[in-house]
Scaffold this motif. Structure first.
Motif, PDB file in Angstrom:
ATOM      1  N   VAL B  30       0.830  -1.211   0.000  1.00 57.46           N
ATOM      2  CA  VAL B  30       0.000   0.000   0.000  1.00 57.46           C
ATOM      3  C   VAL B  30       0.861   1.256   0.000  1.00 57.46           C
ATOM      4  O   VAL B  30       0.708   2.139  -0.849  1.00 57.46           O
ATOM      5  N   ILE B  34       1.287   4.146  -3.003  1.00 59.57           N
ATOM      6  CA  ILE B  34       0.901   5.551  -2.828  1.00 59.57           C
ATOM      7  C   ILE B  34       2.073   6.485  -3.116  1.00 59.57           C
ATOM      8  O   ILE B  34       1.981   7.409  -3.931  1.00 59.57           O
ATOM      9  N   CYS B  37       3.303   6.767  -6.768  1.00 54.01           N
ATOM     10  CA  CYS B  37       2.577   7.642  -7.695  1.00 54.01           C
ATOM     11  C   CYS B  37       3.256   9.005  -7.784  1.00 54.01           C
ATOM     12  O   CYS B  37       3.459   9.540  -8.870  1.00 54.01           O
ATOM     13  N   ILE B 150      -0.075   7.562   4.783  1.00 58.50           N
ATOM     14  CA  ILE B 150      -1.476   7.739   4.406  1.00 58.50           C
ATOM     15  C   ILE B 150      -2.005   9.058   4.971  1.00 58.50           C
ATOM     16  O   ILE B 150      -2.701   9.816   4.293  1.00 58.50           O
ATOM     17  N   THR B 154      -3.253  12.183   2.661  1.00 56.11           N
ATOM     18  CA  THR B 154      -4.645  12.604   2.792  1.00 56.11           C
ATOM     19  C   THR B 154      -4.728  14.088   3.150  1.00 56.11           C
ATOM     20  O   THR B 154      -5.472  14.850   2.534  1.00 56.11           O
ATOM     21  N   TYR B 157      -3.080  16.325   0.180  1.00 57.25           N
ATOM     22  CA  TYR B 157      -3.330  15.870  -1.181  1.00 57.25           C
ATOM     23  C   TYR B 157      -3.345  17.027  -2.189  1.00 57.25           C
ATOM     24  O   TYR B 157      -2.706  16.979  -3.230  1.00 57.25           O
ATOM     25  N   SER B 223      -6.305  10.800  -8.095  1.00 52.59           N
ATOM     26  CA  SER B 223      -6.842  10.104  -6.924  1.00 52.59           C
ATOM     27  C   SER B 223      -7.103   8.633  -7.245  1.00 52.59           C
ATOM     28  O   SER B 223      -6.764   7.744  -6.460  1.00 52.59           O
ATOM     29  N   VAL B 224      -7.659   8.369  -8.420  1.00 54.85           N
ATOM     30  CA  VAL B 224      -7.919   6.989  -8.825  1.00 54.85           C
ATOM     31  C   VAL B 224      -6.595   6.236  -8.990  1.00 54.85           C
ATOM     32  O   VAL B 224      -6.462   5.082  -8.576  1.00 54.85           O
ATOM     33  N   ILE B 226      -3.885   6.652  -7.391  1.00 53.28           N
ATOM     34  CA  ILE B 226      -3.339   6.294  -6.080  1.00 53.28           C
ATOM     35  C   ILE B 226      -4.019   5.037  -5.536  1.00 53.28           C
ATOM     36  O   ILE B 226      -3.356   4.111  -5.059  1.00 53.28           O
ATOM     37  N   TYR B 227      -5.367   4.990  -5.644  1.00 56.21           N
ATOM     38  CA  TYR B 227      -6.061   3.797  -5.166  1.00 56.21           C
ATOM     39  C   TYR B 227      -5.645   2.554  -5.948  1.00 56.21           C
ATOM     40  O   TYR B 227      -5.386   1.498  -5.376  1.00 56.21           O
ATOM     41  N   ALA B 230      -2.147   1.391  -4.916  1.00 52.22           N
ATOM     42  CA  ALA B 230      -2.163   0.701  -3.628  1.00 52.22           C
ATOM     43  C   ALA B 230      -2.734  -0.705  -3.795  1.00 52.22           C
ATOM     44  O   ALA B 230      -2.189  -1.684  -3.260  1.00 52.22           O
ATOM     45  N   LEU B 231      -3.799  -0.806  -4.583  1.00 50.78           N
ATOM     46  CA  LEU B 231      -4.417  -2.114  -4.816  1.00 50.78           C
ATOM     47  C   LEU B 231      -3.432  -3.074  -5.497  1.00 50.78           C
ATOM     48  O   LEU B 231      -3.285  -4.230  -5.083  1.00 50.78           O
TER      49      LEU B 231
END
Ligand SMILES: Nc1ncnc2c1ncn2[C@@H]1O[C@H](COP(=O)(O)OP(=O)(O)OP(=O)(O)O)[C@@H](O)[C@H]1O
Ligand SMILES: [Mg+2]
Lengths: 249, 291
Positions: B30, B34, B37, B150, B154, B157, B223-224, B226-227, B230-231
Motif C-alpha cells: 500500500v 501511494i 505515484c 497515508i 490525505t 493531497y 486520486s484513482v 493512487i487507489y 495501492a491495490l
C-alpha cells in the motif's frame, strides 16, 4: 486612486547577465496594462521577478502597498510556456479546479460549488465541452484557454498573463479580451504581455514599453507614437511599417 | 495448485510468522503504491532508486550498533538527497550524473561496512529481504510508517497535486516546493526502511514504480491512480508471498515479478493506453478508409 502594483528600481539578471535594468512603474487598481517590447526584452523576466519566481538583484515590489507575500493568493499568473507534464493524469475540469486551491487553505477540499464555479470558468473560455478530457489531449490553443480559465477560477485581484493570445484564434481572442474588460470593470488589475502592436491601443489603457531598460510607461496612445516605439524596436521599425503595422492608429 | 492454496491458508492460520509476513507485505504494498505515484509523476524514479540504495550504510551501522535501523536509514537517505542536490546545483554535473555517483558510493560504503560484520546472511537479507523473519518491532515500524504516509497524503493531497502537476503555480501562490521535495525524500527513505524486510533494498524501487506505473496506464485521475497503485501493491504482495512460500523462493523477487506481470497486462490491454487496443483501433480505421 489606490496603486495595485508598485515596482521601484528593479534589476534582474541571469548568470551575471543583466536583462531587466532599472524599471520603475506603478499600476492603478482596476487598469488593464499591456507590456510590449521585442523578443528578449525582458517582459517575461519582469513578470517572474515581480512574482518572486526568480530572484532579483535589486528592487522594491509592493502589492497594494504591502509586500508580495501577503497577496500571493490573490494573484493569478499564466506563464508564456507551462513546463508541465502533458501526460499527467488530470482532466481539464480538474486543472481549472486547481484555481480554487489557493483560497481554500490547508486541509480543505473543493466543494460542489467550487466545481460548479470551475465549470462556469471553463464555459467562459468556451471549453465546457472538453471538461472530461485529459489535459494533453487538447490543441495548443485549447490548452492555453484552459489555463486562462484556471486563472479566472482563482478570483484573484491581480492577473499576470504572459502572451495569453499566442496561438489563439480570432474569435477566442475577442472573447478573452472581453473577459479581461469585464474583470477590469469589477476593479481587478490586469497585466498582459502582448506582441501585436496593432491591437495594443484598443486593448489596453496603459502600456509599458521595454527593451531591457524601461523605454516608456504611459497611456497607450502616448506610447504608440513612432518616435517612442522606435526606441525599443530600433532595428525592426523600418521593417514593421511597410508591413502595415500602424503604430499611431 | 489447489492443494498449495489450501496448504498456504492452513499455514497462515497456524503460523504467526506467516501472518506477520502477510500483514507487513500488504502494508508495504500500500505505502509503496501511494508514494510511488508521486515519485513517478515528479520524474523521480531514478531518485527513488538512488535513495533506496543509499540507505545501506545507515542500515549497516544501525545493525552493528544494535539499534533500530530506522534512524540510520533516514539519516543516510536524507544526506544523500541533499548531497545529490548540492552536487548538481553547484557544478556542471547534471542531476542524473549526481544521482549515479552518490548512490553507488553510498552503496559501496554500506557493503564495506557490512563485510566487517560477522555473518553474510545479514547482507543477503538486507539486500533481498526476508519477509518470513519479520519481527514484531519491524511490523510496528511498518505500521507507523504506513499511518504517517497515508495521513500525510490525505492531509496534503491538494498541495501535493499542485506542486507535482504545476510547480510554477504552486510556487506563485506560496507553496514551499523545496520543502515538499525534501519531505518526500524523507518519506521515501522511510518507505525504503519499511520495505527492507519484504523486498529488500535492491528491489524496493520496483515496488515504488511498477504498481504506480501500472495504475498510470489505467486512469486520467490522480486520486484513482493512487487507489489503483495501492491495490496493485496489495495484490503483488499477497500473491508474491504466496508463491514465495509455496515454491520456497526469495519473497522480494516473487513480489516484484507479480507486479511486473500486472504491468505487462496493463501495457498491452489497458482500455485507453493498451498497445493491443491501439493497434486494433488503428487497423479498423485504416480498413474503413480503404473501403
Ligand atoms: N533561464 C534563462 N537563463 C538565462 N538567460 C535567460 C533565461 N531566460 C531568459 N533569458 C534571457 O533573458 C532575456 C530576456 O528574456 P525574456 O524571456 O524575459 O524575454 P521576453 O521579453 O519575454 O521575450 P519574448 O518576447 O521572446 O517572450 C533574453 O535575452 C533571454 O536570452
Ligand atoms: Mg516572454
Amino acid at each position: 486612486m489606490e496603486h495595485a502594483l508598485e515596482i521601484e528600481r528593479l534589476f534582474v539578471s541571469y548568470l551575471g547577465n543583466q536583462v531587466v535594468k532599472d524599471i520603475t512603474f506603478s499600476v492603478k487598481k482596476g487598469s488593464l496594462v499591456g507590456i510590449i517590447g521585442p523578443n528578449g526584452a525582458g517582459k517575461s523576466t519582469l513578470m517572474k521577478a515581480t512574482l518572486n519566481l526568480i530572484s532579483k538583484d535589486k528592487g522594491d515590489i509592493k502589492i497594494f502597498g504591502e509586500p508580495l507575500k501577503k497577496w500571493k493568493k490573490n494573484i493569478a499568473y499564466v506563464p508564456q510556456r507551462s513546463d508541465i507534464d502533458w501526460d499527467f493524469p488530470i482532466t481539464v475540469i480538474d486543472v481549472v479546479l486547481l484555481g480554487t486551491y489557493p483560497k481554500l487553505g490547508l486541509f480543505k477540499r473543493p466543494t460542489k460549488s467550487d466545481r460548479e464555479w470551475a465549470q462556469e470558468c471553463l464555459k467562459t473560455v468556451g471549453m465546457e465541452n472538453f471538461s472530461g478530457r485529459q489535459i494533453g489531449e487538447l490543441s495548443g490553443g485549447q490548452q492555453q484557454r484552459v489555463f486562462l480559465a484556471r486563472a479566472l477560477a482563482q478570483k484573484a485581484e491581480l492577473f499576470f498573463l504572459d502572451e495569453p493570445f499566442v496561438g489563439i484564434d480570432v474569435a477566442s481572442e475577442e472573447t478573452i479580451i472581453n473577459i479581461l474588460r469585464d474583470l477590469k470593470k469589477e476593479g481587478k488589475t490586469i497585466l498582459v504581455v502582448h506582441h501585436d502592436l496593432s491591437k495594443a491601443e484598443s486593448y489596453f489603457d496603459h502600456l509599458l514599453l521595454l527593451n531591457q531598460h524601461m523605454i516608456h510607461y504611459g497611456a497607450s496612445e502616448e506610447v504608440l507614437q513612432p518616435e517612442v516605439i522606435t526606441k525599443a524596436y530600433a532595428n525592426q521599425f523600418s521593417f514593421l511599417q511597410p508591413k502595415g503595422v500602424n503604430v499611431t492608429s | 495448485m489447489k492443494m498449495n492454496m489450501i496448504d498456504f491458508f492452513e499455514a497462515l492460520f497456524q503460523y504467526e510468522f506467516l501472518q506477520k509476513a502477510l500483514f507487513t507485505s500488504v502494508m508495504v504494498g500500500v505505502i509503496c503504491g501511494i508514494v510511488g505515484c508521486f515519485i513517478i509523476l515528479r520524474g523521480m524514479s531514478l531518485m527513488g532508486d538512488a535513495i533506496s540504495h543509499a540507505v545501506l550504510p545507515g542500515v549497516a551501522i544501525s545493525y552493528m550498533l544494535g539499534i533500530s535501523f530506522f534512524f540510520g536509514a533516514v539519516i543516510t537517505g536524507v544526506l544523500t538527497a541533499i548531497g545529490i542536490g548540492y552536487v548538481s546545483q553547484n557544478s556542471r554535473i547534471k542531476h542524473d550524473m549526481a544521482i549515479g555517483i552518490m548512490f553507488t558510493s553510498m552503496f559501496a560504503v554500506g557493503i564495506v561496512i557490512i563485510t566487517f560484520m560477522k555473518s553474510s546472511a545479514d547482507l543477503y537479507h538486507i539486500l533481498f529481504g526476508n519477509v518470513l523473519a519479520v519481527r514484531m518491532s519491524d511490523m510496528w515500524i511498518t505500521v507507523g510508517i504506513g499511518v504517517l504516509v497515508i495521513g500525510l497524503v490525505t492531509l496534503f493531497y491538494k498541495e501535493l497535486l499542485v506542486s507535482t502537476f504545476d510547480p510554477t503555480m504552486a510556487e506563485s501562490y506560496g507553496l514551499p516546493n523545496k520543502w515538499i521535495h525534501y519531505a518526500l525524500m524523507v518519506v521515501l527513505t522511510m518507505v525504503t526502511v519499511a520495505s527492507l524486510q519484504t523486498v529488500g533494498i535492491v528491489l524496493v524501487v520496483a515496488m515504488l514504480i511498477t504498481p504506480a506505473a501500472t495504475a498510470y496506464l489505467l486512469t486520467n485521475r490522480l486520486s484513482v491512480m493512487i487507489y489503483f497503485a495501492a491495490l496493485f501493491g496489495i495484490i503483488a504482495s499477497v500473491f508474491g508471498l504466496y508463491f514465495s512460500f509455496i515454491y520456497n523462493l526469495a519473497s522480494g523477487a516473487t513480489i516484484v515479478l507479480v507486479s511486473a506481470f500486472m504491468f505487462a497486462m496493463a501495457f498491452f490491454f489497458s482500455p485507453s493506453q493498451g498497445l493491443v487496443w491501439k493497434a486494433l483501433k488503428a487497423r479498423r480505421n485504416r480498413a474503413e478508409l480503404m473501403r
